[in-house]
Design an enzyme around this catalytic site. Structure first.
Site: not given
Lengths: 421, 444
Positions: A157, A226
């Site tokens: 990322e 998450h």
């Protein structure tokens, strides 16, 4: 920062920041109407689960958004036409054509329109290409625009965000998708040190018109990693703008505005809102990145919220209306900077503020919003600002536990009752 | 997708099969070769079915012996050089450099050397707050820039002002940046030596290590999309190659087939960390193959070797659309920066030896003198003139006022938002109320 988008007549200023792309200036190809800017009267179709109210003619003043056609989205889906009213609807549709879609489709539509309009727009992220994106936001785009414009990246990322920044500085307009906002914590270095900073430290020589987007928030038992709310971590970074979408209408509008903006924009979506259905106009529209949305005008109390909590608030609002209260609900949408004009007008009217957010209590959006309102509108407040937020805990997995870390409508109702005593 | 492409390509090569698609332009829709997996059983009939297994990623031969790949190679990867320590060419197979280019390269290397010496002294005298020298790495700086064109975009770390000098950034502009005055391109916002100039295709230096490496890959992606005859180049040190961004960027560049040159200045030290504590591989060059990136090791103190290698790499990068990794071996003669005293962690005589016996500038000078393109008189003229120019530039830059207050708040966004304007007004009001508490040379 881009002010209200004026519609297609004005050329969006693409800054020729590097000498490499001087021939890339493009004008939008279709006539579009910026509904946020219009002062004319428009039809607003309001409906709820039981009866279809007749359309009302409204005069819009600047600073207010067109209300989204349906409010209580979580509670019902719009039905088709019935008899005479159906004919009425049909006439409405001819006058103001619309189509119905889900939120992720609205995002895709916005993205596709911008990719069509400007060949510099490209998407990069994990599984966005052939797979179509984990939440189907980029479905079909790779087939249409090719592998290079809808780029599948390896799992790094920080590095693909860095790549997006490098591409943006060299003339492209990338959209970086984080599969889940939580993963963008890995990209924090690039976002904070480079994305937010390079326009400034280069003395304005290099611009970074990048959009970073992804789903965040508490889902259905996705686990703590998450279920992150990153808006509170990013809000201090100078040089970036943050917006949060909550309906298909504003999702598409904000997506388009973010892509057209010369500043880096982080667009926060919510995992649970992707399947919301709404009717949106056929004609092209772009919303302002710095405006809040008036969801329900009222007199007694201002409730500020954004993203998924908007729906909990609207649910609570129904109960409150039955109990005789008249809450004004504003979806703040713009998380950085806050739309203090809309908020201020509301506070001056109602004198009471309740903030409902999904962020953690400490250092959340609500905390900084409380500070901003207190600083600016202290004299107009009749009561201290109440902020309902999630607890300072990682989100537990067990369903019942998870439910209680998120603000529920019942809590909102009792908070309003207490404030309005 | 990857397995089918490999199978497809293998099929193609085995049967002299030419694919039945017209090469599409990059901007039009294009898919990778095939997304339909070939049937493995038909494939095995071509090979000896007992010798291979077909996992995702392609077929591999199997062996019944358990063999570990050694962590080191018996021999280190050899290093390409053109001139010996005495400036004599080792062979004749290098790209010749014209007198004009060679003299220009040499002058720029001397400029860099003198500039570093004088600015370092200026920092020691308290005239600027910070400086980092490039002493010992002049050949990498100038020769690499000489091998590129003006269209190639540069993503530096912070020890590469050479390409800027090569492209015409003046010593006066360097001084303006180091003094953070109002003529600085960066409007006084970055530390000294953090140059940046979009006119020269040199992206602003950020202090963060290796963050520019993925930027360069993104820029290469952009150049490839626009089908420009240009590549991007990024510089970083041996220390920078440990950062995660380096690894991911190499990986991406290989997967995306991006035209980027990764130039690692392996100068032996990352502040006080020697390379033996930085990695245990044979330097940085061997990491290229691990990511599918073509790589070469070059003598970083040999200007002609760098010139040749970068030129060849640029050609490969653009025409073959591939990344190239160049590891330039060199030595960091100066301290890490003015905040460092490297005699604390390495012997002073080692530094002196590299400074004198292995000076890349002197070595190149021997070559150009031998060609009759340079002499002692030209040398002393150049050095004197540069010294004068630099002292003058410093004096001028020192006396220019600093950027105005507005520049604290401009360029955070494209247009300053209301909260920043408010904050700016507050600062200006405070200065007006307490003028004696604020320096004189800022305009409010």
């Amino acid at each position: 920062m881009a002010t209200l988008f004026q519609g297609v007549g004005a050329v969006t200023p693409f800054s020729a920041s590097s000498s490499l792309d001087s021939n890339k200036l493009l004008l939008p190809s279709r006539k579009s109407l910026s509904i946020s800017d219009s002062r004319g009267s428009i039809f607003v179709y309001r409906s709820d689960a039981l009866n279809l109210k007749a359309a009302t003619r409204l005069q819009l003043s600047p600073g207010h958004q067109k209300r989204s056609p349906s409010e209580d989205l979580l509670l019902h889906q719009s039905r088709g036409s019935f008899g005479a009213f159906g004919l009425y609807l049909h006439c409405l549709r001819i006058a103001y054509p619309w189509h119905e879609l889900l939120l992720f489709e609205a995002l895709r539509e916005g993205l596709e329109e911008e990719m069509e309009r400007d060949p510099r727009v490209c998407v990069m992220g994990e599984d966005v290409g052939h797979y179509g994106g984990s939440y189907k936001v980029t479905k079909g785009l790779a087939e249409k625009y090719g592998d290079l414009r809808v780029l599948d990246t390896p799992i790094a990322e920080n590095s693909f965000t860095g790549m997006g920044i490098g591409a943006a500085m060299t003339g492209l307009r990338p959209i970086v998708e984080g599969m889940n906002m939580g993963f963008l914590l890995l990209a924090f270095n690039q976002i904070s040190n480079n994305c937010g900073m390079l326009h400034y430290t280069s003395g304005g020589q290099f611009t970074i018109p990048i959009v970073i987007r992804g789903p965040g928030g508490v889902g259905r038992q996705l686990g703590a990693e998450h279920s992150q709310r990153l808006e509170s971590y990013f809000q201090s970074i100078p040089g970036i703008q943050m917006v949060a979408c909550s309906t298909p209408y504003n999702a598409k509008g904000l997506m388009k505005a973010a892509i057209r903006s010369e500043n880096p924009v982080i667009l926060f979506e919510h995992v649970l809102l992707y399947n919301l259905k709404e009717r949106i106009p056929d004609e092209e529209y772009v919303l302002s990145l710095e405006e809040a949305e008036m969801v329900r005008p009222g007199e007694h109390i201002t409730i500020l919220t954004y993203s998924r909590m908007r729906y909990h608030v609207m649910q609570a609002a129904k109960t409150l209306v039955n109990k005789g209260y008249d809450p004004e609900v504003i979806d703040i949408r713009s998380l950085k900077p806050f739309d203090l004009y809309t908020i201020g007008c509301s506070v001056k009217k109602t004198h009471r503020v309740l903030i409902v957010e999904e962020c953690m209590r400490t250092g959340g959006i609500g905390a900084s919003l409380t500070a901003a309102i207190t600083e600016n509108f202290h004299d107009y407040l009749d009561a201290p600002i109440v902020c309902l937020s999630s607890q300072d805990v990682p989100t537990p997995y067990a369903g019942t536990l998870e439910e209680w870390t998120v603000v529920q409508p019942a809590q909102i109702v009792s908070a309003v009752e207490q404030l309005c005593q | 997708m990857w397995i089918s492409k490999t199978i497809f390509n293998h099929f193609k090569s085995r049967l002299n099969f030419t694919p039945n698609y017209a090469p599409l332009s990059l901007l039009s829709p294009r898919r990778f070769a095939s997304t339909i997996a070939q049937n493995p059983s038909t494939f095995n009939s071509i090979h000896d079915a007992n010798q291979v297994i077909d996992f995702p990623g392609g077929t591999v031969k199997f062996i019944p012996e358990m063999r570990f790949i050694s962590e080191t190679s018996p021999k280190r990867i050899p290093c390409y050089r053109v001139l010996d320590d005495d400036g004599q060419p080792l062979a004749n197979n290098f790209v010749q450099v014209s007198e004009e280019v060679a003299v220009r390269m040499y002058s720029n290397m001397v400029t860099l050397q003198i500039m570093d010496t004088i600015f370092y002294e200026a920092q020691r005298q308290g005239r600027i707050s910070f400086y980092a020298t490039t002493i010992g790495e002049e050949a990498i700086n100038i020769a690499s820039a000489a091998a590129l064109t003006r269209e190639d975009v540069i993503f530096p770390q912070y020890r590469e002002p050479g390409p800027l000098l090569w492209r015409g950034f003046t010593l006066q502009e360097i001084a303006h940046q180091c003094f953070s005055n109002k003529y600085d391109n960066g409007k006084g916002r970055q530390m000294p030596i953090h140059y940046g100039s979009n006119k020269h295709n040199y992206f602003t230096v950020a202090s963060t290590v290796a963050t520019q490496v993925p930027h360069a890959v993104g820029a290469a992606y952009s150049l490839k999309m626009d089908k420009k005859d240009a590549c991007s180049i990024t510089y970083f040190g041996d220390g920078g190659s440990s950062e995660g961004d380096f690894h991911a960027a190499l990986n991406f560049a290989a997967v995306m087939e991006a035209p980027v040159i990764f130039l690692c200045r392996n100068n032996g030290w990352a502040i006080s960390t020697p390379t033996s504590d930085q990695f245990r591989s044979d330097g940085v060059v061997v990491k290229g193959q691990a990511y599918g990136v073509r790589s070469i090791r070059v003598d970083g103190n040999d200007a002609l070797a760098i010139y040749n290698a970068v030129q060849a790499a640029r050609e490969m990068a653009i025409s073959e659309e591939r990344p190239v990794l160049i590891e330039a071996l060199t030595y960091r003669v100066g301290h890490h920066s003015t905040s460092d005293d490297s005699t604390k962690y390495r012997p002073a005589n080692e530094i002196e030896w590299w400074r004198l016996a292995r000076d890349p500038v002197a070595r190149f000078r021997k070559w150009i003198e031998r060609n009759g393109w340079w002499n002692d008189m030209a040398e002393s003229e150049l050095r004197n003139s540069l010294r004068q120019q630099l002292l003058h530039s410093i004096q001028v830059a020192e006396n220019i006022e600093k950027p105005p207050i507005e520049d604290i708040f401009n360029d955070v966004y494209d247009v300053p938002p209301s909260n920043l304007r408010e904050q700016e007004q507050w600062v200006k009001d405070t200065i007006k109320k307490h003028p004696l508490d604020y320096p004189e040379n800022i305009s409010a």
